[in-house]
Design a protein around this motif. Structure first.
Motif, short mmCIF file in Angstrom:
data_model
loop_
_atom_site.label_atom_id
_atom_site.label_comp_id
_atom_site.label_asym_id
_atom_site.label_seq_id
_atom_site.Cartn_x
_atom_site.Cartn_y
_atom_site.Cartn_z
N ALA A 106 -17.38 -40.34 -124.68
CA ALA A 106 -16.00 -40.74 -124.39
C ALA A 106 -15.55 -40.08 -123.10
O ALA A 106 -15.78 -38.88 -122.88
N ALA A 107 -14.94 -40.86 -122.22
CA ALA A 107 -14.38 -40.29 -121.00
C ALA A 107 -13.20 -39.40 -121.34
O ALA A 107 -12.63 -39.48 -122.43
N MET A 108 -12.84 -38.54 -120.43
CA MET A 108 -11.62 -37.75 -120.61
C MET A 108 -10.43 -38.69 -120.72
O MET A 108 -10.40 -39.77 -120.13
N SER A 109 -9.45 -38.27 -121.48
CA SER A 109 -8.26 -39.10 -121.68
C SER A 109 -7.50 -39.27 -120.36
O SER A 109 -7.49 -38.38 -119.51
N ILE A 110 -6.87 -40.42 -120.22
CA ILE A 110 -5.99 -40.71 -119.10
C ILE A 110 -4.56 -40.64 -119.60
O ILE A 110 -4.19 -41.33 -120.55
N SER A 111 -3.75 -39.80 -119.00
CA SER A 111 -2.36 -39.67 -119.42
C SER A 111 -1.59 -40.92 -119.01
O SER A 111 -1.72 -41.40 -117.88
N GLY A 112 -0.80 -41.47 -119.94
CA GLY A 112 -0.01 -42.65 -119.65
C GLY A 112 -0.58 -43.90 -120.28
O GLY A 112 -1.60 -43.88 -120.97
N PRO A 113 0.07 -45.05 -120.07
CA PRO A 113 -0.24 -46.28 -120.80
C PRO A 113 -1.29 -47.18 -120.15
O PRO A 113 -1.55 -48.27 -120.67
#
Length: 388
Positions: A106-113
């Protein structure tokens, strides 16, 4: 917003039944996907949700030709993670879901929608031989949804939920003067995103790669490898809505964990990336009744807050109300009325007299409870050259 509430209730209602937050708080949901990117066909996949707090993308297969690059970014490219055949930015992997951390992760999370997945052939690679499968992604519940669930008592954040003791006296970090003791100790505390959708709090202990959280947050190195560690996730102003720039690293391995004392000592990858946030030291002694304390935490999915004021205590200051009480074991804990919530699990309880950690928060109940550091230290001291 209504659809978010319906989806969230199923995950959070079960957790709220436990006044002691014996499981991590659920703050997100997984969505299925079946998208293949390759350099002969579709090379971009855009995930866009109305108001998600974050998006974390799962890859079921990653086959990249030399020079090719996979990237995951937000809409304007201000947050971006890149993956190639010879270099990778941060990532996590879930062994239980069949991810191996090599061709699936899993890639690192992206903040926002919004999250944009792009496959680029690179300057030196041919268009043949690169293929990526997107198998799903996690959406973080919007802060407004978490606040509404809070109001509906699904996060256990009222007196009946037995964790907010009286009035909720927690405040954003920015509400404290920069010269105050609580403010000076907030930087080593991090928000843990476990498995893409669960929340606890953790903190750097000592100057290296060691961190502490609760045993009920995670217990294995496999779970550590599936955990993101967010530093500086907090409001820029007191009572504001803008978050500071967050630095994200990943968990590496569990060194030691214990159910009775409800701690997990673990390591992180790339500790030099977060060394500027400092670390907390330990106050290895028995707590004293009525001594003043404060708790730095990520309660209820919120950006970092500090519990220092207490309408239940003399002088409106958080204190140790019971110096020795039972938690998961006999005489393992100290008790206090300082406010916490689900998600605060793993937070440091600091003594004002020393500015050091005297307990590890883990249970609600009003009194709320933290495991005494003088009980934990004998089990973990072999992992440190001296008391941090």
């Amino acid at each position: 917003m209504k659809n978010w509430i319906v989806a969230a209730i199923g995950c959070l209602a079960s957790a709220s039944a436990f006044a002691d937050y014996a499981v991590p708080l659920e703050i997100g949901a997984r969505r299925q996907a079946a998208v293949e990117l390759n350099t002969k066909g579709q090379t971009e996949y855009r995930i866009e949700t109305p108001d998600a707090a974050y998006i974390k993308v799962d890859f079921g297969k990653l086959q990249l030709a030399p020079g090719a690059e996979l990237s995951v970014s937000n809409a304007d490219g201000s947050e971006i993670y890149r993956y190639s055949s010879d270099k990778r930015d941060g990532y996590t992997y879930d062994v239980e879901a069949g991810q191996d951390g090599l061709s699936s992760f899993a890639a690192m999370s992206i903040s926002g929608p919004v999250a944009i997945v792009r496959l680029q052939p690179g300057l030196t690679s041919s268009r043949a031989g690169s293929s990526v499968q997107v198998t799903g992604y996690y959406e973080g519940y919007p802060e407004a949804v978490l606040a509404q669930l809070d109001q509906q008592e699904l996060l256990g954040s009222t007196e009946s939920g037995r964790s907010i003791c009286g009035v909720d006296d927690k405040r954003d970090v920015a509400c404290y003067g920069t010269t105050s003791l609580p403010y000076s100790k907030h930087r080593p505390i991090a928000r843990l995103l476990i498995g893409g959708r669960s929340l606890c709090t953790g903190w750097r202990v000592g100057s290296g790669d060691r961190m502490l959280t609760n045993n009920h947050c995670f217990t294995t190195s496999a779970q550590a490898a599936g955990t993101e560690v967010w530093f500086n996730y907090q409001r820029t102003t007191c009572g504001g809505t803008t978050n500071a720039t967050t630095t994200k690293v990943t968990g590496k391995s569990v060194l030691r964990t214990d159910y009775t004392l409800d701690y997990t000592l673990y390591t992180i990858n790339n500790p030099s990336t977060v060394s500027s946030f400092g670390y907390l030291s330990l106050d290895v002694r028995a707590p004293v009744t009525n001594e003043e304390i404060f708790i730095v935490q990520h309660p209820g999915g919120k950006p970092k807050q500090i519990g220092s004021i207490s309408d239940r205590d003399t002088g409106n200051t958080c204190r140790i109300n019971i110096a020795s009480t039972s938690g998961n074991g006999t005489a393992t804990d100290a008790g206090y009325y300082c406010d916490t919530e689900g998600g605060s699990s793993g937070s440091p309880v600091l003594a004002r007299s020393s500015g050091k950690v005297i307990a590890l928060h883990h249970l609600g109940g009003c009194v709320n409870k933290g495991v005494r550091i003088d009980r934990i230290w004998p089990q973990i001291q072999g992992y440190f050259p001296s008391v941090p």
